[in-house]
Design an enzyme around this catalytic site. Structure first.
Site, PDB file in Angstrom:
ATOM      1  N   ASP A 102       0.840  -1.202   0.000  1.00 50.83           N
ATOM      2  CA  ASP A 102       0.000   0.000   0.000  1.00 50.83           C
ATOM      3  C   ASP A 102       0.873   1.250   0.000  1.00 50.83           C
ATOM      4  OD1 ASP A 102      -2.082   1.780   0.210  1.00 50.83           O
ATOM      5  OD2 ASP A 102      -2.341   1.494   2.368  1.00 50.83           O
ATOM      6  N   ASP A 142      -1.999   5.352  -5.387  1.00 53.13           N
ATOM      7  CA  ASP A 142      -2.353   4.560  -4.219  1.00 53.13           C
ATOM      8  C   ASP A 142      -2.571   3.112  -4.653  1.00 53.13           C
ATOM      9  OD1 ASP A 142      -3.177   3.541  -1.841  1.00 53.13           O
ATOM     10  OD2 ASP A 142      -5.025   4.708  -1.690  1.00 53.13           O
TER      11      ASP A 142
END
Length: 670
Positions: A81, A281
């Site tokens: 992430d 992201d």
């Protein structure tokens, strides 16, 4: 046939050499001698730590990597992430509200190398349950983690050395999970932002650099449609389809870039420049766009599909009345029409170009190309949809679907982002380049020779109220860089080719042997060699062709017709011996006075038989033959005699043809 066998054997030797080379390359890729393992690992890990990525951005909706915790090296699957900064995993005996995940909870109490932070002795943290340093992390969709902070030995990826690759890493020991973190299959999360809010937690690339496992704070993520790879300390460009292009990152703890505009097949979408921030992201499943920009996408797709009904949008736009699907942009897909897969379907849709700012100059930017094979996903059995959704923010969320089949290189030291289109995983339906789209008939905005693209503009007006412009740019042939190693499919192809050549060579050799046996039979049928019992004509004697016409011999043969066959044979043998002796005398006289060029002739003895099979006469034929052929024939006949002597009770002798050497003039007179 012999030449065919030689060719087959030559090809077989060539393929064998190449196959051995392929095998050695496969071994270099998969195995390394134990004596070289530690040295190679030190050299490699000083630059790059690599691990496989698992998962996808559609079904599983995230990508995860294997990380091993504690002295027992307990495996844990962590979501990669780039939108968050901390690492967290559920801990055994402490997790009060945790879901079922891929692995068992990490047994931190059973690890001999653990350290649990104490809020009374370790500064910079708040107390949890009056003793531990607590942590808490919440995410945009409502999921959250809660627990305490711990430190233990960690190994990154499957290919690690138990001792040399270990480093101490601080993470969150989860006690409570909510929403998606509770229901997901992955065990935890690995935050990768430039920095974290925690005093004790640091990004994994910072810790690895401090432990001298890597030389620079750099990592790369290459997300495929299924799986990919994750590297820390640099990047490997062997799977790239183009050179890496670098752009600056904005000065934030997250990874954000400056967008100067968006176009569809180089047709600029008016008003897109106002959405000038892109947030990268990898932990977000889809990509998210502001409502105004998403509406512009829908209008431009409708316009593009109507430009060329034959080559554009081979699936019409789907109209959904369902409120949940009303915002989706989808296209009907007929699986029967595309039996070999959706590649041709993808080739009929446009490229979405995101212009990313490279410097302060207005015309200095790079094109981030979002190809249709990456932005379309199969929503249902009969349709594909754009992997994007609408949200209320003013920036573009570049999620996992926009990162597919690109290698994103995050250089924290220089605050730059490197981008390169790549084959992050094997995908036979991936659109490789613009040229393949032009070959399928999609030329608008792509083919520099298609001048109609300059005047065939849409009527959509954006925020600036001007007609959108199409910029024709030269088509660049993006060269696919192949690795030196050979893939498994190439190895299998070489193996089957090797087996096929072996079979062909065996067939050629068998056929050649059969042909030789057939030649022996034909020669034995053409050349009748008389076989007589006991003693036949001496093999060293020759018979002159003139003796065949001697009247005395004929009269003698006619008078002995009523005798037994055995007496006939004896008398004929005596005649043949007399004739051979006369021939030798003539040869001695001729050799002394004749120096002309000599040729070789074959005197062939043939016995005549009557209807009852009895011998009735003898003929001598004079034939010019090749000496090499005669020697081969004699050799075959000797083998035949030996074979016959083994199988028959009586002994038989074959009368061989002999060679007379006489002058050409004498042979002409005869």
């Amino acid at each position: 046939m012999k030449n065919t066998t030689k060719i087959c054997l030559t090809l077989l030797a060539y393929v064998t050499l190449n196959l051995s080379s392929v095998q050695s390359q496969m071994q270099e890729r998969w195995t390394v001698p134990e004596a070289q393992t530690q040295q190679r690992r030190r050299m490699w890990h000083m630059h790059l730590e690599s691990a496989e990525l698992y998962g996808n951005s559609t079904d599983l909706q995230y990508f995860y990597v294997n990380v091993y915790f504690g002295s027992q090296r307990h495996p844990q699957t962590l979501i990669a992430d780039t939108g968050s900064g901390i690492a967290a995993i559920p801990c055994k005996n402490y997790c009060n509200h945790c879901g079922n995940h891929i692995n068992e909870f990490f047994d931190i109490d059973g690890s001999q190398s653990k350290y649990i932070y104490n809020c009374k002795t370790d500064s910079g943290c708040d107390c949890h349950n009056g003793q531990y340093c607590k942590f808490s992390q919440a995410y945009g969709e409502g999921s959250s983690y809660h627990g305490f902070i711990a430190k233990d030995k960690v190994h990154f990826g499957e290919h690690h050395h138990p001792n040399e690759d270990a480093f101490e890493f601080t993470f969150g020991c989860v006690q409570d999970e909510t929403n998606l973190f509770y229901t997901q299959k992955a065990d935890g999360i690995l935050g990768l932002t430039k920095s974290t809010y925690s005093h004790h937690m640091r990004p994994i690339f910072d810790v690895m650099k401090d432990n001298h496992l890597i030389e620079k704070r750099q990592f790369s993520l290459c997300l495929g449609k299924n799986g990919g790879y994750f590297q820390i300390g640099g990047y490997d460009g062997t799977r790239h389809l183009e050179e890496v292009q670098w752009i600056p990152l904005l000065q934030t703890s997250q990874y954000k870039v400056h967008i100067t505009g968006i176009s569809m097949n180089n047709h600029f979408i008016d008003g897109s420049a106002q959405y000038n921030v892109g947030f990268i992201d990898s932990g977000t499943t889809f990509s998210y766009f502001p409502h105004g920009l998403w509406s512009s996408f829908r209008v431009h797709f409708e316009w593009f599909c109507n430009l060329d009904n034959e080559h554009h949008c081979l699936g019409r736009m789907a109209r959904d009345t369902n409120s949940e699907d009303r915002e989706k942009i989808c296209f009907v897909y007929d699986e029967k029409k595309f039996k070999e897969g959706p590649l041709d379907f993808f080739l009929s849709y446009p490229i979405l170009n995101f212009r990313l700012k490279k410097s302060d100059r207005q015309d200095d930017y790079i094109n981030f190309e979002w190809f249709p094979s990456e932005y379309l996903y199969r929503d249902k059995s009969n349709r594909y949809c754009i992997a994007g959704e609408v949200y209320n923010r003013g920036e573009v969320m570049m999620g996992g679907t926009m990162m597919r089949q690109h290698n994103f290189v995050f250089d924290v030291d220089t605050n730059q982002l490197g981008l390169a289109r790549a084959q992050c995983n094997e995908d036979s339906n991936q659109v490789m380049n613009i040229s393949s789209m032009i070959q399928k008939g999609q030329v608008y905005g792509l083919d520099p020779n298609h001048t109609e693209s300059l005047v065939q503009v849409c009527q959509h007006r954006g925020a600036n109220g001007v007609d959108p412009i199409t910029y024709l740019t030269p088509v660049t042939q993006k060269i696919v860089k192949m690795t030196d190693s050979i893939s498994v499919f190439e190895y299998l192809f070489m193996f089957f080719l090797f087996a096929a050549l072996i079979i062909i060579c065996c067939c050629c050799i068998l056929q050649e042997n059969n042909d030789e046996e057939q030649d022996k039979l034909e020669n034995s049928d053409k050349n009748e060699f008389a076989m007589v019992p006991d003693h036949s004509v001496d093999l060293d004697e020759t018979i002159d062709s003139e003796s065949n016409n001697n009247p005395g011999n004929k009269q003698q043969n006619s008078k002995s017709d009523n005798k037994s066959s055995r007496s006939k044979s004896s008398q004929l043998e005596q005649n043949a011996q007399v004739q051979a002796q006369q021939q030798r005398q003539r040869e001695q006289l001729n050799s002394s006075g004749n120096n002309s060029k000599k040729s070789k002739y074959q005197n062939k003895v043939v016995y005549k038989t009557d209807e009852s099979g009895q011998i009735s006469g003898i003929d001598v034929k004079r034939i010019e033959v090749n000496e090499q052929y005669l020697q081969q024939k004699k050799r075959r006949l000797r083998q035949k005699v030996l074979k016959s002597s083994r199988t028959n009770k009586k002994n038989y002798y074959v009368e061989f043809d002999k060679i007379d050497e006489a002058s050409q003039e004498e042979s002409a007179q005869e």
